[in-house]
Design a protein around this motif. Structure first.
Motif, PDB file in Angstrom:
ATOM      1  N   PRO A 152       0.822  -1.216   0.000  1.00 33.24           N
ATOM      2  CA  PRO A 152       0.000   0.000   0.000  1.00 33.24           C
ATOM      3  C   PRO A 152       0.853   1.262   0.000  1.00 33.24           C
ATOM      4  O   PRO A 152       2.035   1.233   0.371  1.00 33.24           O
ATOM      5  CB  PRO A 152      -0.789  -0.123   1.305  1.00 33.24           C
ATOM      6  N   CYS A 189      -1.315   4.747   6.880  1.00 30.83           N
ATOM      7  CA  CYS A 189      -1.184   5.559   5.676  1.00 30.83           C
ATOM      8  C   CYS A 189      -1.506   6.989   6.093  1.00 30.83           C
ATOM      9  O   CYS A 189      -2.566   7.252   6.668  1.00 30.83           O
ATOM     10  CB  CYS A 189      -2.172   5.088   4.615  1.00 30.83           C
ATOM     11  N   GLU A 194      -1.720  -5.749   4.666  1.00 30.32           N
ATOM     12  CA  GLU A 194      -0.939  -4.599   4.199  1.00 30.32           C
ATOM     13  C   GLU A 194       0.353  -4.465   5.008  1.00 30.32           C
ATOM     14  O   GLU A 194       1.420  -4.204   4.449  1.00 30.32           O
ATOM     15  CB  GLU A 194      -1.762  -3.320   4.294  1.00 30.32           C
TER      16      GLU A 194
END
Length: 180
Positions: free
Chosen positions: A8, A101, A135
């Motif tokens: 990701p 993220c 991820e």
């Protein structure tokens, strides 16, 4: 060995943040950002003219925002010059945030006096989405680029998925809500 999950992005931005960066670029030239670690304006992302903030050897590159792109577009190469906005975070803060993220957003208001957007009546804001177990496993195979790596000329591969989203909720969905 990873489970096959795609690696990701560690950095995304909203269309509003990208628009503000384009406006600041027209005023100040090439830009860079550093995710503040708690000084001055809390943990706000700070925008500077490129080279104005000294990136440390242990700082980690979260990504290179591509100002050529609109929401949903995937680049074919890394941006260069004024189209590239490097986004950095200190190594110690990266250790605390590496499971997320970072989503660069913008909201009305005034932030710190150190960041270029202060007179614009807008301020950058960091949002974050925790990575899933798959991820995180995929990211374990990736070594993040540091300031020392950057100085040696190492560069990341271009993203393979859209880096700019229309709204933050696309990158950071609210649990328990549907996107329909």
């Amino acid at each position: 060995m990873n489970s096959g999950a795609a690696v990701p992005l560690r950095l995304m931005a909203t269309a509003g943040a990208a628009d503000l960066l384009r406006r600041l670029r027209s005023l100040h030239g090439a830009l860079m950002m550093h995710q503040s670690g708690g000084c001055c304006d809390g943990s706000a992302p700070m925008c500077y003219p490129d080279g104005e903030f000294i990136v440390g050897d242990r700082d980690v590159l979260l990504g290179v925002l591509d100002l050529r792109l609109s929401a949903g577009e995937v680049p074919s190469d890394l941006p260069a010059g004024d189209d590239a906005v490097t986004v950095w975070i200190s190594g110690s803060q990266f250790d605390a945030w590496k499971h997320t993220c970072l989503v660069l957003d913008v909201v009305p208001g005034r932030g710190s006096g150190f960041s270029l957007e202060s007179p614009e009546g807008m301020r950058f804001l960091s949002r974050a989405r925790a990575f899933s177990a798959d991820e995180n496993e995929a990211l374990n195979s990736e070594r993040p680029l540091t300031g020392e790596d950057w100085e040696r000329g190492e560069r990341p591969d271009p993203p393979t998925s859209p880096q700019i989203v229309t709204e933050a909720v696309e990158a950071c969905p609210v649990p328990g809500t549907s996107s329909t």
